[in-house]
Design an enzyme around this catalytic site. Structure first.
Site, PDB file in Angstrom:
ATOM      1  NE  ARG A 160      -3.235  -2.006   3.212  1.00 42.72           N
ATOM      2  CZ  ARG A 160      -3.436  -3.400   3.110  1.00 42.72           C
ATOM      3  NH1 ARG A 160      -2.321  -3.541   4.126  1.00 42.72           N
ATOM      4  NH2 ARG A 160      -4.073  -4.479   3.287  1.00 42.72           N
ATOM      5  CG  HIS A 173      -6.509  -8.859   1.610  1.00 38.31           C
ATOM      6  ND1 HIS A 173      -5.797  -8.701  -0.129  1.00 38.31           N
ATOM      7  CD2 HIS A 173      -6.082  -7.969   1.621  1.00 38.31           C
ATOM      8  CE1 HIS A 173      -5.855  -7.716  -0.308  1.00 38.31           C
ATOM      9  NE2 HIS A 173      -6.479  -6.378   0.579  1.00 38.31           N
ATOM     10  CE1 TYR A 196      -6.126  -4.139  -3.536  1.00 39.04           C
ATOM     11  CE2 TYR A 196      -7.851  -5.556  -2.951  1.00 39.04           C
ATOM     12  CZ  TYR A 196      -7.458  -4.277  -3.208  1.00 39.04           C
ATOM     13  OH  TYR A 196      -8.144  -3.355  -2.051  1.00 39.04           O
ATOM     14  CG  HIS A 255      -5.401   1.235  -3.317  1.00 38.35           C
ATOM     15  ND1 HIS A 255      -5.451   0.890  -2.667  1.00 38.35           N
ATOM     16  CD2 HIS A 255      -6.819   0.114  -4.162  1.00 38.35           C
ATOM     17  CE1 HIS A 255      -5.649  -0.125  -2.385  1.00 38.35           C
ATOM     18  NE2 HIS A 255      -6.633  -0.844  -2.678  1.00 38.35           N
ATOM     19  NE  ARG A 270      -3.584  -3.842  -1.769  1.00 38.95           N
ATOM     20  CZ  ARG A 270      -3.297  -4.394  -0.922  1.00 38.95           C
ATOM     21  NH1 ARG A 270      -1.958  -4.097  -0.467  1.00 38.95           N
ATOM     22  NH2 ARG A 270      -3.861  -5.010  -0.100  1.00 38.95           N
TER      23      ARG A 270
END
Length: 323
Positions: free
Chosen positions: A158, A290, A299, A264, A267
């Site tokens: 992140r 996660h 994702y 973002h 990711r």
């Protein structure tokens, strides 16, 4: 009362601390509930902002016991229809507060019964960056601009995790990045603390092709300062600012002609590339930090190139049978 007792339906009154005037309104109960939780500063600020903007204007002065399923449905029907993520998060917060009210015996049942209200439909079709895009950034951008973006794009960190990296968090010999902290900005104040969730504390393997660039970058930093930030801000003791990272990412998007991308989205890129190369859901969860499989799956993205590879593999099955 005797009949209620004989049927086994009688319940003792709730403790005075919960039935008293101080916590009679939903506003008082909800704020007390959030304050009593063990949360990161960023999450606490998020919850309080959701309460003040989205929940309390509708339920604030209502007594907890008088919130009904009809009330909840009416509130949800007009709640942020164009912002599905905010809508889902606000509903989840309301449901969790009222669930605690059930535990505290303020109410007998949670009035939040809307199916799929905590799920959200992706409004934007995210197109991950391609390996060639990342390779171009590595070869054409200055390391101070390229490396934070490449670490996010290849390793799935992140923004706050990239900015919080210290020299000691990078093992260029073993090829690991240790995620141990994150940068957040709360009420204008920059805070460095634990990452987003306990699962975010992790070790991430670095693709070997990226290690020489990271090693060269570290060699140009002052020696013997393992606690120093890998990407320092204007002050050597402070991490790179969010503004500086946005500036670097703006250069990167222009170079690869991807004005639609957000930081973002990197990711998504990292997860997609890992999944296309055989990473399991459990491995993606660990790599991205996660806590649930559904979050990791969110994702992953298919691509035209990968779909073509699948189609060719299917044809090869027929050819092998013919032989």
């Amino acid at each position: 009362m005797e009949r209620t007792i004989s049927r086994g339906d009688w319940q003792p009154p709730a403790p005075p601390s919960l039935r008293g005037k101080a916590l009679r309104s939903f506003r008082d109960y909800a704020l007390n509930d959030v304050q009593s939780r063990t949360l990161t500063p960023r999450t606490r600020e998020l919850y309080e902002r959701q309460l003040e903007r989205l929940i309390l204007p509708h339920f604030g002065e209502t007594e907890v016991e008088k919130i009904t399923t009809t009330n909840v449905r009416a509130w949800y029907a007009q709640l942020c229809p164009e912002q599905p993520t905010q809508r889902a998060h606000a509903y989840a917060l309301l449901r969790s507060i009222l669930s605690h009210a059930v535990d505290d015996e303020r109410i007998t049942a949670n009035p939040c019964h809307i199916r799929s209200a905590t799920s959200r439909r992706r409004m934007k079709n995210v197109e991950p960056a391609k390996p060639d895009d990342l390779a171009r950034l590595q070869s054409e951008l200055q390391p101070r601009f390229a490396l934070p973006i490449l670490i996010a794009g290849w390793c799935g960190l992140r923004s706050g995790e990239v900015r919080a990296l210290r020299v000691k968090d990078v093992d260029v010999v073993g090829g690991w990045i240790r995620v141990r902290q994150g940068v957040t900005r709360i009420s204008g104040q920059v805070l460095v603390g634990p990452p987003k969730t306990p699962a975010s504390v992790r070790d991430v393997a670095v693709p070997p092709h990226l290690l020489p660039s990271i090693k060269t970058w570290i060699e140009h930093l002052p020696k013997g300062e393992a606690e120093r930030y890998l990407f320092p801000g204007r002050e050597p003791t402070a991490p790179m600012s969010e503004k500086a990272l946005r500036h670097a990412f703006a250069k990167a998007k222009e170079l690869i002609d991807r004005p639609d991308m957000t930081f973002h989205d990197l990711r998504h890129t990292a997860a997609t590339l890992a999944a296309q190369n055989g990473a399991t859901t459990a491995e993606l969860m660990r790599r991205l930090g996660h806590t649930t499989a559904s979050m990791a799956m969110r994702y992953q993205h298919s691509s035209a190139q990968r779909d073509r590879q699948i189609a060719e593999a299917l044809s090869s099955l027929l050819k092998s049978e013919e032989k």
